[in-house]
Design an enzyme around this catalytic site. Structure first.
Site, mmCIF file in Angstrom:
data_model
loop_
_atom_site.group_PDB
_atom_site.id
_atom_site.type_symbol
_atom_site.label_atom_id
_atom_site.label_comp_id
_atom_site.label_asym_id
_atom_site.label_seq_id
_atom_site.Cartn_x
_atom_site.Cartn_y
_atom_site.Cartn_z
ATOM 1 N N LYS A 35 4.361 -7.115 4.788
ATOM 2 C CA LYS A 35 3.307 -8.124 4.596
ATOM 3 C C LYS A 35 3.714 -9.430 5.297
ATOM 4 O O LYS A 35 4.346 -9.367 6.344
ATOM 5 C CB LYS A 35 3.018 -8.298 3.105
ATOM 6 N N HIS A 89 -5.635 -1.714 4.584
ATOM 7 C CA HIS A 89 -4.889 -2.107 3.378
ATOM 8 C C HIS A 89 -5.803 -2.947 2.475
ATOM 9 O O HIS A 89 -6.626 -3.726 2.969
ATOM 10 C CB HIS A 89 -3.644 -2.908 3.774
ATOM 11 N N GLU A 99 -5.363 -5.569 0.848
ATOM 12 C CA GLU A 99 -5.321 -7.020 1.063
ATOM 13 C C GLU A 99 -6.189 -7.422 2.263
ATOM 14 O O GLU A 99 -6.773 -8.493 2.277
ATOM 15 C CB GLU A 99 -3.859 -7.486 1.234
ATOM 16 N N GLU A 104 -3.519 3.838 -2.535
ATOM 17 C CA GLU A 104 -2.935 2.661 -3.170
ATOM 18 C C GLU A 104 -3.915 2.082 -4.181
ATOM 19 O O GLU A 104 -4.809 1.313 -3.801
ATOM 20 C CB GLU A 104 -2.613 1.600 -2.117
ATOM 21 N N GLY A 116 1.696 -4.847 -6.202
ATOM 22 C CA GLY A 116 2.361 -6.119 -6.475
ATOM 23 C C GLY A 116 2.227 -6.586 -7.909
ATOM 24 O O GLY A 116 2.515 -7.742 -8.217
ATOM 25 N N SER A 150 3.621 -0.787 -6.507
ATOM 26 C CA SER A 150 4.793 -1.019 -7.356
ATOM 27 C C SER A 150 5.743 0.173 -7.416
ATOM 28 O O SER A 150 6.297 0.485 -8.470
ATOM 29 C CB SER A 150 4.355 -1.451 -8.765
HETATM 30 P P1 PGA Z 1 3.850 -3.152 -3.715
HETATM 31 O O1 PGA Z 1 2.851 -3.071 -2.461
HETATM 32 O O2 PGA Z 1 4.868 -2.054 -3.516
HETATM 33 O O3 PGA Z 1 4.453 -4.526 -3.646
HETATM 34 O O4 PGA Z 1 3.024 -2.928 -4.938
HETATM 35 C C1 PGA Z 1 2.442 -1.839 -1.935
HETATM 36 C C2 PGA Z 1 1.536 -2.067 -0.759
HETATM 37 O O5 PGA Z 1 0.742 -3.023 -0.788
HETATM 38 O O6 PGA Z 1 1.594 -1.306 0.236
#
Ligand code: PGA
Length: 252
Positions: A11, A97, A99, A169, A175, A215
């Site tokens: 990221k 993704h 995000e 995901e 996160g 996570s």
């Molecule tokens: P994370 O993120 O392991 O921090 O939960 C996973 C991702 O966004 O690919």
């Protein structure tokens, strides 16, 4: 045979110096934990993509970009194209993704085009999908991923789709420290594979790696990766420390 994969999505983290020392530590530690048939991928920021490709040359670590633009070139300030990623020598691009969907208004239409452009350059898309918390709570997670697969992936031919890596995901687990239980992950991974089977046949579906992301940590990876339809992980937070990331690679 589908590949086992552990991919680190950095990221917006790490300066070039920090990133290069993380790559050095991963390269040094990888031979002790990386089993035959397991791929390790790192996805740093654009500004160090070229450095990352040089630093990983000749090692077992591969490099991904975190995003791309769907167009070949033009007036798209701040964006980079798949040809640029290709020219640098990275092999993968993370696409769709959550995000990017949430903060940068990515739509199914642009995600589908990015996948096309990535494949056209001979690069491998790591295509992400997954439901948000409200959708999971309303029991709509199957419906959501089905729509995403239909709108974003299923325009591909069987030959093309075989090259894609899918990352499921659940957005509520990214996160947040909340993880899908191994059974929840398996349930939806099996569903994704069934959708692939219905569309392309079992032989094609069996060749596609489906990663879990959200996570994922050294202490839960082993159980999640032991599930039949889970072929590895897309790792965020735990990819920023070599020890944690390699601990997840060791989970296979
Ligand atoms: P994370 O993120 O392991 O921090 O939960 C996973 C991702 O966004 O690919």
């Amino acid at each position: 045979m589908r590949r086992k994969i552990v991919a680190g999505n950095w990221k917006m983290n790490k300066t070039i110096t920090e990133g290069l020392s993380l790559i050095e530590a991963i390269k040094t530690g990888a031979p002790k934990v990386q089993k035959e048939g397991v791929d390790i991928i790192v996805a740093p920021t654009y500004v160090m993509l070229s450095e990352a490709v040089k630093a990983t040359a000749g090692s077992s670590v591969k490099v991904a970009a975190q995003n791309c633009h769907q167009e070949e070139s033009g007036a798209y300030t701040g964006e980079i194209s798949t040809s640029m990623v290709k020219a640098i020598g990275a092999e993968y691009i993370i696409i769709g993704h959550s995000e990017r969907r949430q903060y940068f208004n990515e739509t199914s239409a642009s995600i589908a085009k990015k996948i096309n452009s990535t494949l056209a350059k001979g690069l491998i898309p790591i295509y992400c999908n997954g439901e948000v918390k409200e959708e999971r709570e309303a029991g709509k997670h199957f419906e959501v991923v089905k729509r995403q697969m239909n709108d974003e992936l299923f325009h591909l031919s069987a030959e093309e789709v075989k090259k894609v890596v899918i990352a499921y995901e659940p957005v509520w687990a990214i996160g947040t420290g909340l993880t899908a239980s191994p059974d929840q992950a398996q349930e939806i991974h099996a569903y994704l594979r069934q959708l692939l089977t219905d569309k392309y046949g079992a032989a094609v579906a069996e060749e596609i790696s489906i990663l879990y992301g959200g996570s994922c940590k050294p202490d839960n990876a082993k159980e999640i990766f032991s599930k039949k339809d889970v072929d590895g992980g897309l790792i965020g937070g735990a990819a920023l420390k070599a020890e944690d990331f390699l601990g997840i690679v060791a989970a296979f």
